[in-house]
Design a protein around this motif. Structure first.
Motif, PDB file in Angstrom:
ATOM      1  N   ASN A 159       0.819  -1.217   0.000  1.00 54.85           N
ATOM      2  CA  ASN A 159       0.000   0.000   0.000  1.00 54.85           C
ATOM      3  C   ASN A 159       0.848   1.261   0.000  1.00 54.85           C
ATOM      4  N   LYS A 160       1.971   1.210   0.709  1.00 58.45           N
ATOM      5  CA  LYS A 160       2.782   2.415   0.846  1.00 58.45           C
ATOM      6  C   LYS A 160       3.795   2.576  -0.280  1.00 58.45           C
ATOM      7  N   ASN A 161       4.372   1.458  -0.744  1.00 57.40           N
ATOM      8  CA  ASN A 161       5.500   1.553  -1.666  1.00 57.40           C
ATOM      9  C   ASN A 161       5.265   0.886  -3.017  1.00 57.40           C
ATOM     10  N   GLY A 162       4.113   0.250  -3.194  1.00 59.12           N
ATOM     11  CA  GLY A 162       3.878  -0.486  -4.421  1.00 59.12           C
ATOM     12  C   GLY A 162       3.158   0.316  -5.493  1.00 59.12           C
ATOM     13  N   THR A 163       3.126  -0.258  -6.694  1.00 60.07           N
ATOM     14  CA  THR A 163       2.352   0.299  -7.797  1.00 60.07           C
ATOM     15  C   THR A 163       1.314  -0.741  -8.197  1.00 60.07           C
ATOM     16  N   ARG A 164       0.089  -0.280  -8.411  1.00 60.61           N
ATOM     17  CA  ARG A 164      -1.021  -1.216  -8.621  1.00 60.61           C
ATOM     18  C   ARG A 164      -1.512  -1.220 -10.057  1.00 60.61           C
ATOM     19  N   GLN A 165      -1.741  -2.419 -10.571  1.00 56.18           N
ATOM     20  CA  GLN A 165      -2.397  -2.620 -11.856  1.00 56.18           C
ATOM     21  C   GLN A 165      -3.472  -3.681 -11.652  1.00 56.18           C
ATOM     22  N   GLY A 166      -4.728  -3.244 -11.636  1.00 55.38           N
ATOM     23  CA  GLY A 166      -5.819  -4.161 -11.343  1.00 55.38           C
ATOM     24  C   GLY A 166      -5.713  -4.694  -9.931  1.00 55.38           C
ATOM     25  N   ILE A 169      -0.308  -5.802  -7.100  1.00 56.01           N
ATOM     26  CA  ILE A 169       0.546  -4.711  -6.636  1.00 56.01           C
ATOM     27  C   ILE A 169       2.003  -5.162  -6.730  1.00 56.01           C
ATOM     28  N   SER A 170       2.830  -4.377  -7.419  1.00 56.35           N
ATOM     29  CA  SER A 170       4.256  -4.672  -7.551  1.00 56.35           C
ATOM     30  C   SER A 170       5.035  -3.859  -6.527  1.00 56.35           C
ATOM     31  N   ILE A 171       5.926  -4.535  -5.817  1.00 57.78           N
ATOM     32  CA  ILE A 171       6.720  -3.897  -4.770  1.00 57.78           C
ATOM     33  C   ILE A 171       8.192  -4.075  -5.113  1.00 57.78           C
ATOM     34  N   ARG A 172       8.901  -2.989  -5.323  1.00 57.82           N
ATOM     35  CA  ARG A 172      10.334  -3.080  -5.608  1.00 57.82           C
ATOM     36  C   ARG A 172      11.068  -3.487  -4.336  1.00 57.82           C
ATOM     37  N   MET A 173      11.961  -4.469  -4.440  1.00 56.47           N
ATOM     38  CA  MET A 173      12.632  -5.045  -3.279  1.00 56.47           C
ATOM     39  C   MET A 173      13.833  -4.207  -2.855  1.00 56.47           C
ATOM     40  N   ALA A 205       4.369 -13.514  -6.215  1.00 61.10           N
ATOM     41  CA  ALA A 205       5.306 -13.926  -7.260  1.00 61.10           C
ATOM     42  C   ALA A 205       6.549 -13.041  -7.199  1.00 61.10           C
ATOM     43  N   PHE A 206       7.679 -13.600  -7.635  1.00 61.92           N
ATOM     44  CA  PHE A 206       8.942 -12.874  -7.647  1.00 61.92           C
ATOM     45  C   PHE A 206       9.385 -12.698  -9.093  1.00 61.92           C
ATOM     46  N   VAL A 207       9.511 -11.447  -9.521  1.00 59.78           N
ATOM     47  CA  VAL A 207       9.889 -11.134 -10.897  1.00 59.78           C
ATOM     48  C   VAL A 207      11.040 -10.130 -10.854  1.00 59.78           C
ATOM     49  N   GLY A 208      12.247 -10.603 -11.160  1.00 59.88           N
ATOM     50  CA  GLY A 208      13.404  -9.713 -11.083  1.00 59.88           C
ATOM     51  C   GLY A 208      13.592  -9.173  -9.676  1.00 59.88           C
ATOM     52  N   GLN A 209      13.604  -7.863  -9.549  1.00 58.53           N
ATOM     53  CA  GLN A 209      13.776  -7.210  -8.252  1.00 58.53           C
ATOM     54  C   GLN A 209      12.437  -6.818  -7.625  1.00 58.53           C
ATOM     55  N   GLU A 210      11.363  -7.430  -8.099  1.00 60.74           N
ATOM     56  CA  GLU A 210      10.037  -7.078  -7.600  1.00 60.74           C
ATOM     57  C   GLU A 210       9.330  -8.275  -6.979  1.00 60.74           C
ATOM     58  N   MET A 211       8.477  -7.979  -5.999  1.00 60.27           N
ATOM     59  CA  MET A 211       7.484  -8.920  -5.523  1.00 60.27           C
ATOM     60  C   MET A 211       6.136  -8.460  -6.059  1.00 60.27           C
ATOM     61  N   ARG A 212       5.315  -9.411  -6.497  1.00 60.61           N
ATOM     62  CA  ARG A 212       3.993  -9.060  -6.994  1.00 60.61           C
ATOM     63  C   ARG A 212       2.945  -9.768  -6.164  1.00 60.61           C
TER      64      ARG A 212
END
Length: 221
Positions: A159-166, A169-173, A205-212
Motif C-alpha cells: 500500500n505504501k510503496n507499491g504500484t497497482r495494476q488491477g 501490486i508490484s513492490i520493488r525489493m 510472485a517474484f519477478v526480477g527485483q520485484e514482488m507481486r
C-alpha cells in the motif's frame, strides 16, 4: 522545488507563500546506498525529506540486532522528533539505495515551526499518525500470529510503496529478507515459510527485483 514540496504529504495543504518559505531553507543532498544519516542516541541536527530513493528507520539492540520501524520513500519525512523535544535520536536512519534528500538544519526547522502555524499543525498530525501506527504494531505483536503478521506487513509495504495494476501490486525489493522479517517481527525461517506458501498458492510472485502481490487470490486464500 515548489512543485515537489506541494506533493509532500506534510506540506500538501500549504499555500505558495508557505512553500516558498520552506524551499528557501532546504538543501538538496545526494547520498550513496548504505549511508547512515544518523545513529540512535545522537543529538539531532537536521530534518529530512526523501526526494528520490528510500531510507530505513531502525533501532538496534545491545547485541547488534536491528528492528526496522518504517521505510521512508519519496515524499516522506523523518528526523523531526529529536529537534522538537531536544532529546537524542530515538532511531537510526540509513539509505537503502542511492537517494536524494532535502535537509533542513535544526535551527531553520524550529524557526519554520515558530513562524508558520499551519506547518506546525501538519507536523503534529504526522506525529499523531506515527503514534497510532506504533500502537497498532504493539497490538499486532501481542495478538496476531506470525503468519498473519507477515501477510499484514506485506500488504502494508504494498500500500505504501507499491504500484497497482488491477488486483496486482508490484513492490520493488529495497529490503532484504532479514529486514523484512525484522519489520514483521518474526524469525527469518518463519518469514521464508510464509512467503513460500504464498508463492505456491500464486498469491505472491517474484519477478526480477520485484514482488507481486495478487490481492484477489489473497482474499480467496
Amino acid at each position: 522545488m515548489i512543485e515537489y514540496l506541494s506533493k509532500v504529504q506534510l506540506f500538501s495543504q500549504l499555500n505558495e507563500h508557505q512553500l516558498n518559505a520552506i524551499a528557501s531553507i532546504c538543501m538538496k543532498r545526494t547520498f550513496k546506498v548504505g549511508t547512515v544519516l544518523f545513529h540512535e542516541k545522537e543529538l539531532g541536527d537536521a530534518f529530512y525529506i526523501v526526494f528520490t530513493g528510500s531510507v530505513k528507520i531502525y533501532t538496534s539492540s545491545s547485541a547488534g540486532e536491528e528492528k526496522i520501524l518504517t521505510l521512508a520513500k519519496a515524499g516522506d519525512s523523518f528526523g523531526e522528533l529529536s529537534l522538537i523535544d531536544g532529546k537524542p535520536r530515538s532511531a537510526s536512519a540509513q539509505t537503502l539505495e542511492d537517494s536524494t534528500l532535502l535537509t533542513l538544519t535544526a535551527k531553520n526547522f524550529l524557526d519554520l515551526l515558530k513562524n508558520h502555524f499551519d506547518i506546525s499543525l501538519c507536523i503534529m498530525q504526522e506525529l499523531c499518525q506515527r503514534l497510532r501506527d506504533t500502537n497498532q504494531h504493539v497490538y499486532d505483536l501481542t495478538f496476531l500470529d506470525a503468519r498473519t503478521r507477515v501477510i499484514k506487513n506485506l500488504i502494508k509495504l504494498a500500500n505504501k510503496n507499491g504500484t497497482r495494476q488491477g488486483n496486482v501490486i508490484s513492490i520493488r525489493m529495497t529490503l532484504n529478507y532479514d529486514e523484512l522479517s525484522q519489520m514483521a517481527g518474526v524469525q527469518k525461517p518463519i518469514l521464508m515459510q510464509v512467503m513460500r506458501d504464498l508463492n505456491e498458492k500464486q498469491i505472491l510472485a517474484f519477478v526480477g527485483q520485484e514482488m507481486r502481490l495478487d490481492l484477489a487470490k489473497l482474499r480467496g486464500g
